[in-house]
Structures are given as structure tokens and as C-alpha cells.
Design a protein around this motif. Sequence first.
Motif, mmCIF file in Angstrom:
data_model
loop_
_atom_site.group_PDB
_atom_site.id
_atom_site.type_symbol
_atom_site.label_atom_id
_atom_site.label_comp_id
_atom_site.label_asym_id
_atom_site.label_seq_id
_atom_site.Cartn_x
_atom_site.Cartn_y
_atom_site.Cartn_z
ATOM 1 N N VAL A 28 0.852 -1.198 0.000
ATOM 2 C CA VAL A 28 0.000 0.000 0.000
ATOM 3 C C VAL A 28 0.890 1.250 0.000
ATOM 4 C CG1 VAL A 28 -1.599 1.366 1.421
ATOM 5 C CG2 VAL A 28 -2.004 -1.061 1.105
ATOM 6 N N LEU B 213 2.511 1.769 -3.333
ATOM 7 C CA LEU B 213 1.571 2.322 -4.319
ATOM 8 C C LEU B 213 1.370 3.823 -4.096
ATOM 9 C CD1 LEU B 213 -1.102 -0.522 -4.353
ATOM 10 C CD2 LEU B 213 0.258 0.197 -6.309
ATOM 11 N N LEU B 214 1.355 4.219 -2.828
ATOM 12 C CA LEU B 214 1.132 5.637 -2.516
ATOM 13 C C LEU B 214 2.351 6.505 -2.822
ATOM 14 C CD1 LEU B 214 -0.877 5.352 0.829
ATOM 15 C CD2 LEU B 214 -1.737 6.112 -1.373
ATOM 16 N N LEU C 51 -4.062 8.061 -3.575
ATOM 17 C CA LEU C 51 -5.025 7.137 -4.185
ATOM 18 C C LEU C 51 -6.232 7.005 -3.261
ATOM 19 C CD1 LEU C 51 -2.691 4.246 -5.411
ATOM 20 C CD2 LEU C 51 -3.965 5.784 -6.887
ATOM 21 N N GLU D 93 -9.429 2.582 -5.080
ATOM 22 C CA GLU D 93 -8.321 2.325 -6.020
ATOM 23 C C GLU D 93 -7.262 1.431 -5.384
ATOM 24 O OE1 GLU D 93 -8.227 6.391 -8.741
ATOM 25 O OE2 GLU D 93 -7.375 6.439 -6.726
ATOM 26 N N LEU D 94 -6.974 1.707 -4.119
ATOM 27 C CA LEU D 94 -5.979 0.888 -3.415
ATOM 28 C C LEU D 94 -6.481 -0.540 -3.235
ATOM 29 C CD1 LEU D 94 -4.721 3.377 -0.697
ATOM 30 C CD2 LEU D 94 -3.299 2.273 -2.418
ATOM 31 N N HIS E 66 -6.102 -3.195 -5.974
ATOM 32 C CA HIS E 66 -4.801 -3.845 -6.216
ATOM 33 C C HIS E 66 -4.628 -5.140 -5.414
ATOM 34 C CE1 HIS E 66 -3.791 0.150 -7.808
ATOM 35 N NE2 HIS E 66 -2.888 -0.490 -8.516
ATOM 36 N N PHE F 61 -5.593 -0.001 6.576
ATOM 37 C CA PHE F 61 -5.529 1.468 6.525
ATOM 38 C C PHE F 61 -5.487 2.055 7.932
ATOM 39 C CE2 PHE F 61 -7.959 1.209 2.270
ATOM 40 C CZ PHE F 61 -6.770 1.162 1.557
ATOM 41 N N TYR G 58 -6.118 8.578 0.350
ATOM 42 C CA TYR G 58 -4.956 8.389 1.220
ATOM 43 C C TYR G 58 -3.705 8.922 0.548
ATOM 44 C CZ TYR G 58 -7.842 5.313 4.040
ATOM 45 O OH TYR G 58 -8.834 4.818 4.846
#
Lengths: 103, 130
Positions: free
Chosen positions: A22, A25-26, A31, A35-36, A39, A51, A71
Motif C-alpha cells: 500500500v 503504491l502511494l 489514491l 483504487e488501493l 490492487h 488502513f 490516502y
Amino acid sequence: MTNLEGMNQVFKALSDPTRRQVLALLRDGPLSAGELAGHFDVSKPTMSAHFTILREADLIESTRQGKSVVYCLKLSVLEDALLGFTSLLGSRLGNPQANKKGR
Amino acid sequence: MMKPHTKTLGLALLLAAIILGVALVVRLDLLAALDNTLAQRCTGVIAGVLVMWFANVVPKKISAAGRGLATRRAVGWTMLLSGLGYTLAWLWLPLAYAADTAMALLGTGLAYCVWRILRCRADRTNRGQV
């Protein structure tokens, strides 16, 4: 001690591969939760728990934009370095083939 | 768990103790007993550590909902490495070169940060996001 608790939360957050992913990706930009979640092959409550752990460790921050929660990354340089180190270590330990090739 | 105001009070007392300690050292002229070069090196190392400390927290504290994330990361990393270079220069280089090298390292890092910030602002202006 507050600082030690904070460090424990950071290490706990970085110990899980999903949470590390996560954060990775951020790194490319903010995102939304949806969207997160797209994945990963995990349920929404599980993703929400991830989260929460990341937010409690103060590694991400969330802002509400309309109906979705967005986020974005909130890492100090040392936390960033720690994330890189744990990701590298995690990928090498989790992939024995890579270990063999590396030798 | 320590209460927030207890922690703040403890930090304030620690800072007061440091200030009083430094004043006492100056008053009693204790630094005269030390080698002048050692005092210079200590000052340089402390300054470098302070730069590293602030560079570490900058990307976390200046949080603008994801805007300029790459720039913040770059600035944090650059200043931390510049601070590290500054500290190491004061620690290990001969004193004749230490100050110039340390300042050159810090200046280069700072110039790179300014360039990154200006580029980020220019990009945002071009996209009409100011």
C-alpha cells in the motif's frame, strides 16, 4: 513512553507485506481507498483494518473527497528508508529463488 | 503512558538545563581547557546533526494532502544526506579542508533542493494549480 509506542506502531505497520505494498503504491501519489483495494485480493474490512494500522502509525493521512476517502503518504526520511529496507528484506526472504540467484 | 503536557514540561526542563549548562561552561571558561580544534569540530558536528534531524521530519510535517510528494521526499533525502556529509566532513577531514568541504556539500544540497522546489512550482503553474 510515547516515542517507543510510536516506533512499535511503525514496525508493526511495516511488518505486513500488504501494508508495505500500500505504501509503495502511494509513493506515486494519492489514491482513493477503492483504487488501493483494487490492487489486492482481500475483503474490504481487511483492507480497512490495514488502513487503520497505517494511519495509527502516522505513515499515511486520509482526506475525504466527496464520497471517497483519499490516502496519501506521510513518511519521514528514516521511515522511508525503513520501508525500502523491509521491502527488500521481505522480498528476498519471501522468494527463495531470488536468494539462490543472489548467492 | 506519559501525558502530553508532562512530556512538554520534561522537554522544556531539558532545554532549560542545556541552556544553563552551556552558560555555566562559558562562565567558568571550561572550554579553554579543551583544544580549540575540538571545539570547532564539535560545533560542526552538532550543526550537521541538527540539519539531519530537521531534514528527517520535513517530509512528514510539511504535508499538503499529497501535493508535491516527490519534491518533499527529494528535499528530505537530499538535506539528510547533505547533513550527513557535513557531519562526516567535520568529523574526519583535516581542519584546513573541513569547513570548506562541509559548506560545499551543504550548499550543493541546498541548491538542488531550491531547484526542485522551483521546478515543482513551475510545473504546478503550468498546470494552473497555484
